[in-house]
Each structure stands twice: as C-alpha cells, then as structure tokens.
Design a protein around this motif. Structure first.
Motif, PDB file in Angstrom:
ATOM      1  N   GLN A   1      83.331  23.491  61.944  1.00 42.87           N
ATOM      2  CA  GLN A   1      84.373  22.474  61.930  1.00 42.87           C
ATOM      3  C   GLN A   1      85.240  22.672  60.696  1.00 42.87           C
ATOM      4  OE1 GLN A   1      82.846  18.492  62.091  1.00 42.87           O
ATOM      5  NE2 GLN A   1      84.861  17.543  62.016  1.00 42.87           N
ATOM      6  N   ALA A   2      86.557  22.661  60.876  1.00 39.65           N
ATOM      7  CA  ALA A   2      87.472  22.861  59.764  1.00 39.65           C
ATOM      8  C   ALA A   2      87.389  21.698  58.779  1.00 39.65           C
ATOM      9  CB  ALA A   2      88.890  22.971  60.283  1.00 39.65           C
ATOM     10  N   ARG A   3      87.369  22.029  57.513  1.00 35.99           N
ATOM     11  CA  ARG A   3      87.279  21.006  56.474  1.00 35.99           C
ATOM     12  C   ARG A   3      88.085  21.408  55.264  1.00 35.99           C
ATOM     13  NH1 ARG A   3      81.487  20.113  54.484  1.00 35.99           N
ATOM     14  NH2 ARG A   3      82.480  18.388  53.386  1.00 35.99           N
ATOM     15  N   GLU A  26      86.207  27.061  57.432  1.00 33.47           N
ATOM     16  CA  GLU A  26      86.390  27.188  58.884  1.00 33.47           C
ATOM     17  C   GLU A  26      87.859  27.105  59.272  1.00 33.47           C
ATOM     18  OE1 GLU A  26      83.916  28.064  60.788  1.00 33.47           O
ATOM     19  OE2 GLU A  26      82.505  27.904  59.119  1.00 33.47           O
ATOM     20  N   LEU A 114      95.035  17.768  58.923  1.00 37.59           N
ATOM     21  CA  LEU A 114      93.703  17.965  58.349  1.00 37.59           C
ATOM     22  C   LEU A 114      93.708  17.465  56.914  1.00 37.59           C
ATOM     23  CD1 LEU A 114      90.856  19.136  58.796  1.00 37.59           C
ATOM     24  CD2 LEU A 114      91.712  21.303  57.854  1.00 37.59           C
TER      25      LEU A 114
END
Length: 125
Positions: A1-3, A26, A114
C-alpha cells in the motif's frame, strides 16, 4: 500500500531550524507533484511549499519564502522541507502530500490524493 511517512518534527526556539523528511513507500515520487502543508488549531490547512515533478518548478507560501526550501532525493524516494529562521507562527502539524502521476498540484490541497500522517513542529518564543 502506498504511503508517505513524515519525520523530523520537534520543538525549537524561535530562530532555529528543522528539516522535515517525507519518505514514500510502495510509490515513486518521480513524475508527481509533492507539497508540504500545515495546519494549526483553529486555522485551515495552508500550503507551505510545492515542487513540480522531478525537481522542476517550486512555489512557496509568502509567509515562508526565503526561509523554507523544498527538495527531493530521487534515489531515496524522499522529499524534504528545510525550515530556517523559524517563528512561533510556524507552529503547526506539517504533512506532505503527493499527486497522481503527471498532475501539477501547486499549493492546492484538493490536487493531492496521498497524504502522510503528519509531524508536529513547535516553535517557542
């Protein structure tokens, strides 16, 4: 998962300096806008500094021009906010944010999809 994970916040006296970091996991910061925003109690979210994809154009809030510098290390996939000559009014929660690939975000928080969890900066007089 992108963080996005921020670090580097803390407490300093007026006139001091801090460097905030924003590590992306990610997800690559290449080709994306990245920006730093801040929010203090009772105030809305303020765009502080912006960098266009891959170290292109930058923009800063008038309140921090000449004191803050945004940068990126592409190899580390990490963004930075160097903050010098800090003032008590810089006290806030600072968050980094990134856009989808290829989007020009500027200092508009609505352009960013994000977000990191934030790191707190406290400047005492």
């Amino acid at each position: 998962q992108a963080r996005l994970v921020e670090s580097g916040g803390g407490s300093v006296q007026a006139g001091g300096a801090l460097t905030l970091s924003c590590e992306a996991t990610e997800i690559t910061l290449r080709g994306r806008s990245m920006a730093w925003f801040r929010q203090s109690p009772g105030k809305g979210r303020e765009g502080v500094a912006f960098m266009w994809a891959d170290g292109g154009a930058t923009d800063y809030a008038d309140s921090v021009k000449g004191r803050f510098t945004i940068s990126q290390d592409k190899d580390k996939n990490t963004g930075y906010l160097q903050m010098n000559t800090l003032k008590p009014e810089d006290t806030a929660m600072y968050s980094c944010a990134a856009t989808v690939h290829g989007r020009y975000g500027g200092l508009d928080p609505n352009a960013y999809h994000l977000w990191g969890q934030g790191t707190r900066v406290t400047v005492s007089s």
